[in-house]
Write a protein that holds these residues in place. Structure first.
Motif, PDB file in Angstrom:
ATOM      1  N   ARG A  83       0.816  -1.218   0.000  1.00  0.00           N
ATOM      2  CA  ARG A  83       0.000   0.000   0.000  1.00  0.00           C
ATOM      3  C   ARG A  83       0.850   1.269   0.000  1.00  0.00           C
ATOM      4  NH1 ARG A  83      -4.490  -0.145   4.519  1.00  0.00           N
ATOM      5  NH2 ARG A  83      -4.881   1.894   3.534  1.00  0.00           N
ATOM      6  N   THR A  84       1.979   1.228   0.691  1.00  0.00           N
ATOM      7  CA  THR A  84       2.831   2.412   0.764  1.00  0.00           C
ATOM      8  C   THR A  84       3.369   2.785  -0.612  1.00  0.00           C
ATOM      9  OG1 THR A  84       3.485   1.915   3.037  1.00  0.00           O
ATOM     10  CG2 THR A  84       4.901   3.420   1.793  1.00  0.00           C
ATOM     11  N   VAL A  85       3.906   1.792  -1.312  1.00  0.00           N
ATOM     12  CA  VAL A  85       4.443   2.048  -2.656  1.00  0.00           C
ATOM     13  C   VAL A  85       3.314   2.438  -3.605  1.00  0.00           C
ATOM     14  CG1 VAL A  85       5.676   1.065  -4.621  1.00  0.00           C
ATOM     15  CG2 VAL A  85       6.421   0.539  -2.301  1.00  0.00           C
ATOM     16  N   ASP A  86       2.156   1.817  -3.445  1.00  0.00           N
ATOM     17  CA  ASP A  86       0.992   2.146  -4.270  1.00  0.00           C
ATOM     18  C   ASP A  86       0.649   3.632  -4.134  1.00  0.00           C
ATOM     19  OD1 ASP A  86      -1.349   2.211  -5.713  1.00  0.00           O
ATOM     20  OD2 ASP A  86      -2.394   0.710  -4.528  1.00  0.00           O
ATOM     21  N   GLU A  87       0.637   4.132  -2.905  1.00  0.00           N
ATOM     22  CA  GLU A  87       0.304   5.534  -2.669  1.00  0.00           C
ATOM     23  C   GLU A  87       1.359   6.464  -3.270  1.00  0.00           C
ATOM     24  OE1 GLU A  87      -0.177   5.870   1.529  1.00  0.00           O
ATOM     25  OE2 GLU A  87      -2.038   4.693   1.575  1.00  0.00           O
ATOM     26  N   VAL A  88       2.624   6.110  -3.103  1.00  0.00           N
ATOM     27  CA  VAL A  88       3.700   6.941  -3.651  1.00  0.00           C
ATOM     28  C   VAL A  88       3.642   6.954  -5.175  1.00  0.00           C
ATOM     29  CG1 VAL A  88       6.204   7.203  -3.869  1.00  0.00           C
ATOM     30  CG2 VAL A  88       5.208   6.586  -1.660  1.00  0.00           C
ATOM     31  N   LEU A  89       3.396   5.790  -5.768  1.00  0.00           N
ATOM     32  CA  LEU A  89       3.314   5.703  -7.222  1.00  0.00           C
ATOM     33  C   LEU A  89       2.126   6.485  -7.770  1.00  0.00           C
ATOM     34  CD1 LEU A  89       4.339   1.984  -7.806  1.00  0.00           C
ATOM     35  CD2 LEU A  89       5.447   3.982  -8.824  1.00  0.00           C
ATOM     36  N   SER A  90       1.035   6.513  -7.031  1.00  0.00           N
ATOM     37  CA  SER A  90      -0.128   7.286  -7.469  1.00  0.00           C
ATOM     38  C   SER A  90       0.216   8.766  -7.591  1.00  0.00           C
ATOM     39  CB  SER A  90      -1.291   7.101  -6.494  1.00  0.00           C
ATOM     40  OG  SER A  90      -1.749   5.765  -6.513  1.00  0.00           O
ATOM     41  N   LEU A  91       0.971   9.281  -6.625  1.00  0.00           N
ATOM     42  CA  LEU A  91       1.393  10.681  -6.667  1.00  0.00           C
ATOM     43  C   LEU A  91       2.379  10.920  -7.809  1.00  0.00           C
ATOM     44  CD1 LEU A  91       1.894  11.334  -2.839  1.00  0.00           C
ATOM     45  CD2 LEU A  91       0.044  12.184  -4.282  1.00  0.00           C
ATOM     46  N   LEU A  92       3.321  10.009  -7.975  1.00  0.00           N
ATOM     47  CA  LEU A  92       4.295  10.128  -9.064  1.00  0.00           C
ATOM     48  C   LEU A  92       3.614  10.114 -10.422  1.00  0.00           C
ATOM     49  CD1 LEU A  92       7.305   7.806  -8.121  1.00  0.00           C
ATOM     50  CD2 LEU A  92       7.404  10.260  -8.540  1.00  0.00           C
ATOM     51  N   ASN A  93       2.688   9.190 -10.588  1.00  0.00           N
ATOM     52  CA  ASN A  93       2.039   9.036 -11.889  1.00  0.00           C
ATOM     53  C   ASN A  93       1.160  10.231 -12.240  1.00  0.00           C
ATOM     54  OD1 ASN A  93       3.149   6.581 -12.741  1.00  0.00           O
ATOM     55  ND2 ASN A  93       1.752   5.424 -11.434  1.00  0.00           N
ATOM     56  N   GLU A  94       0.644  10.914 -11.229  1.00  0.00           N
ATOM     57  CA  GLU A  94      -0.130  12.125 -11.498  1.00  0.00           C
ATOM     58  C   GLU A  94       0.768  13.170 -12.156  1.00  0.00           C
ATOM     59  OE1 GLU A  94      -3.591  14.320  -9.074  1.00  0.00           O
ATOM     60  OE2 GLU A  94      -1.615  14.516  -8.133  1.00  0.00           O
ATOM     61  N   ARG A  95       1.989  13.312 -11.651  1.00  0.00           N
ATOM     62  CA  ARG A  95       2.927  14.260 -12.232  1.00  0.00           C
ATOM     63  C   ARG A  95       3.433  13.775 -13.591  1.00  0.00           C
ATOM     64  NH1 ARG A  95       3.529  18.095  -8.645  1.00  0.00           N
ATOM     65  NH2 ARG A  95       4.927  19.213 -10.044  1.00  0.00           N
ATOM     66  N   ILE A  96       3.640  12.474 -13.717  1.00  0.00           N
ATOM     67  CA  ILE A  96       4.115  11.919 -14.979  1.00  0.00           C
ATOM     68  C   ILE A  96       3.072  12.086 -16.073  1.00  0.00           C
ATOM     69  CG2 ILE A  96       4.595   9.701 -16.118  1.00  0.00           C
ATOM     70  CD1 ILE A  96       6.223   8.944 -13.611  1.00  0.00           C
ATOM     71  N   SER A  97       1.795  12.038 -15.696  1.00  0.00           N
ATOM     72  CA  SER A  97       0.722  12.174 -16.691  1.00  0.00           C
ATOM     73  C   SER A  97       0.854  13.465 -17.474  1.00  0.00           C
ATOM     74  CB  SER A  97      -0.650  12.137 -16.003  1.00  0.00           C
ATOM     75  OG  SER A  97      -0.910  10.859 -15.470  1.00  0.00           O
ATOM     76  N   ARG A  98       1.318  14.505 -16.811  1.00  0.00           N
ATOM     77  CA  ARG A  98       1.501  15.786 -17.497  1.00  0.00           C
ATOM     78  C   ARG A  98       2.477  15.644 -18.664  1.00  0.00           C
ATOM     79  NH1 ARG A  98       4.571  21.136 -15.271  1.00  0.00           N
ATOM     80  NH2 ARG A  98       3.686  22.624 -16.739  1.00  0.00           N
ATOM     81  N   TYR A  99       3.525  14.878 -18.453  1.00  0.00           N
ATOM     82  CA  TYR A  99       4.520  14.690 -19.507  1.00  0.00           C
ATOM     83  C   TYR A  99       3.996  13.797 -20.625  1.00  0.00           C
ATOM     84  CZ  TYR A  99       8.133  17.097 -16.862  1.00  0.00           C
ATOM     85  OH  TYR A  99       8.861  18.066 -16.219  1.00  0.00           O
ATOM     86  N   ARG A 100       3.143  12.854 -20.274  1.00  0.00           N
ATOM     87  CA  ARG A 100       2.603  11.955 -21.302  1.00  0.00           C
ATOM     88  C   ARG A 100       1.827  12.729 -22.369  1.00  0.00           C
ATOM     89  NH1 ARG A 100       3.280   6.818 -20.001  1.00  0.00           N
ATOM     90  NH2 ARG A 100       3.365   6.152 -17.819  1.00  0.00           N
ATOM     91  N   TYR A 101       1.089  13.739 -21.927  1.00  0.00           N
ATOM     92  CA  TYR A 101       0.276  14.491 -22.879  1.00  0.00           C
ATOM     93  C   TYR A 101       1.097  15.461 -23.729  1.00  0.00           C
ATOM     94  CZ  TYR A 101      -3.937  12.508 -20.923  1.00  0.00           C
ATOM     95  OH  TYR A 101      -4.915  11.622 -20.523  1.00  0.00           O
ATOM     96  N   LEU A 102       2.382  15.579 -23.422  1.00  0.00           N
ATOM     97  CA  LEU A 102       3.280  16.363 -24.256  1.00  0.00           C
ATOM     98  C   LEU A 102       3.679  15.610 -25.528  1.00  0.00           C
ATOM     99  CD1 LEU A 102       5.910  17.786 -21.762  1.00  0.00           C
ATOM    100  CD2 LEU A 102       4.387  19.127 -23.185  1.00  0.00           C
ATOM    101  N   ILE A 103       3.627  14.290 -25.442  1.00  0.00           N
ATOM    102  CA  ILE A 103       4.230  13.477 -26.495  1.00  0.00           C
ATOM    103  C   ILE A 103       3.272  13.318 -27.660  1.00  0.00           C
ATOM    104  CG2 ILE A 103       5.402  11.300 -26.955  1.00  0.00           C
ATOM    105  CD1 ILE A 103       5.501  10.890 -23.911  1.00  0.00           C
ATOM    106  N   PRO A 104       3.726  13.613 -28.883  1.00  0.00           N
ATOM    107  CA  PRO A 104       2.873  13.343 -30.041  1.00  0.00           C
ATOM    108  C   PRO A 104       2.484  11.875 -30.084  1.00  0.00           C
ATOM    109  CG  PRO A 104       4.786  14.650 -30.673  1.00  0.00           C
ATOM    110  CD  PRO A 104       5.009  14.198 -29.254  1.00  0.00           C
ATOM    111  N   GLN A 105       1.297  11.595 -30.598  1.00  0.00           N
ATOM    112  CA  GLN A 105       0.780  10.227 -30.631  1.00  0.00           C
ATOM    113  C   GLN A 105       1.761   9.265 -31.266  1.00  0.00           C
ATOM    114  OE1 GLN A 105      -3.298   9.742 -31.811  1.00  0.00           O
ATOM    115  NE2 GLN A 105      -2.907   7.844 -32.848  1.00  0.00           N
ATOM    116  N   GLU A 106       2.387   9.682 -32.376  1.00  0.00           N
ATOM    117  CA  GLU A 106       3.285   8.760 -33.070  1.00  0.00           C
ATOM    118  C   GLU A 106       4.502   8.406 -32.229  1.00  0.00           C
ATOM    119  OE1 GLU A 106       4.033  12.995 -34.615  1.00  0.00           O
ATOM    120  OE2 GLU A 106       2.334  11.696 -34.133  1.00  0.00           O
TER     121      GLU A 106
END
Length: 233
Positions: free
Chosen positions: A147-170
């Motif tokens: 659960r601890t790692v799950d919670e930390v990863l949830s926070l990390l992935n929220e920030r990472i999501s911002r970078y994902r939407y930068l990337i062109p689909q291709e």
């Protein structure tokens, strides 16, 4: 609902909407935030908006400039690299733990998700690639029981999501290999080979960083023209 709850509800609404706008690029990196425009767009008063902005500043989604105005936090290769490297280590850990706990039915669920990711990749369906990719990883988090790692990863992935939407689909699709890294992870988990499954997961996360770096470089090279600076969220 009393006035205090109404105010809290408006703040929470503003916080969610603004964070989503930053993550999806509707509010672009380094864009100056004008309270009157935001309040009008969100149809709320300035007080709950300011509380939401203060929370976003605390969480480093926005920063205050020397003139006192707020702007959306910048993006950088350095930050992206830090986020993905930490995520790679943590996902390596939970994948090993999940491998030892996964039952046959769990493996079949993961295999089905991996196949859906491949199908979406072939169809160049970026939203489904991202949605099913997130489902694949969160399923492994839950299987690990950590659960601890799950919670930390949830926070990390929220920030990472911002970078994902930068990337062109291709670019996203090009970093999903034909033999598919997700299926590779599942196959090692099915064999109960925790070491190989963990390494495959780490490689997968680290490989995805390359596409993000390309996205950041494209953003900078085009002088941020890939974003619509209007408040279109």
């Amino acid at each position: 609902m009393n006035s205090r709850n109404v105010k809290k509800s408006a703040r929470d609404y503003a916080l969610k909407q603004l964070k989503n706008a930053i993550i999806h690029g509707h509010l672009s990196p380094e864009q100056t935030l004008i309270e009157t425009e935001l309040a009008e767009k969100l149809e709320i008063s300035r007080t709950p908006l300011r509380e939401a902005l203060l929370q976003l500043e605390t969480e480093h989604w926005v920063k205050r400039k020397s003139n006192g105005r707020l702007q959306v936090s910048a993006i950088s290769v350095a930050e992206a690299s830090e986020l993905f490297k930490v995520r790679a280590r943590l996902e390596e850990m939970v994948t090993g733990e999940a491998t030892l706990k996964a039952e046959e039915s769990d493996i079949e669920v993961l295999r089905s998700i991996a196949q859906q990711i491949m199908a979406a990749h072939e169809a160049k369906d970026l939203p489904t690639v991202l949605e099913k990719g997130a489902e694949f990883h969160t399923s492994i988090y839950r299987l690990s029981g950590n659960r601890t790692v799950d919670e930390v990863l949830s926070l990390l992935n929220e920030r990472i999501s911002r970078y994902r939407y930068l990337i062109p689909q291709e670019n996203i699709c090009s970093h999903i290999k034909e033999d598919d890294e997700h299926l590779d992870i599942v196959n090692h988990m099915a064999e109960k080979n925790a070491d190989r499954a963990s390494q495959a997961m780490r490689n997968h996360v680290e490989n995805s960083l390359h596409g993000v770096i390309q996205g950041i470089q494209a953003f900078e090279a085009e002088k941020r023209s890939i974003f619509d600076s209007r408040l279109n969220f």
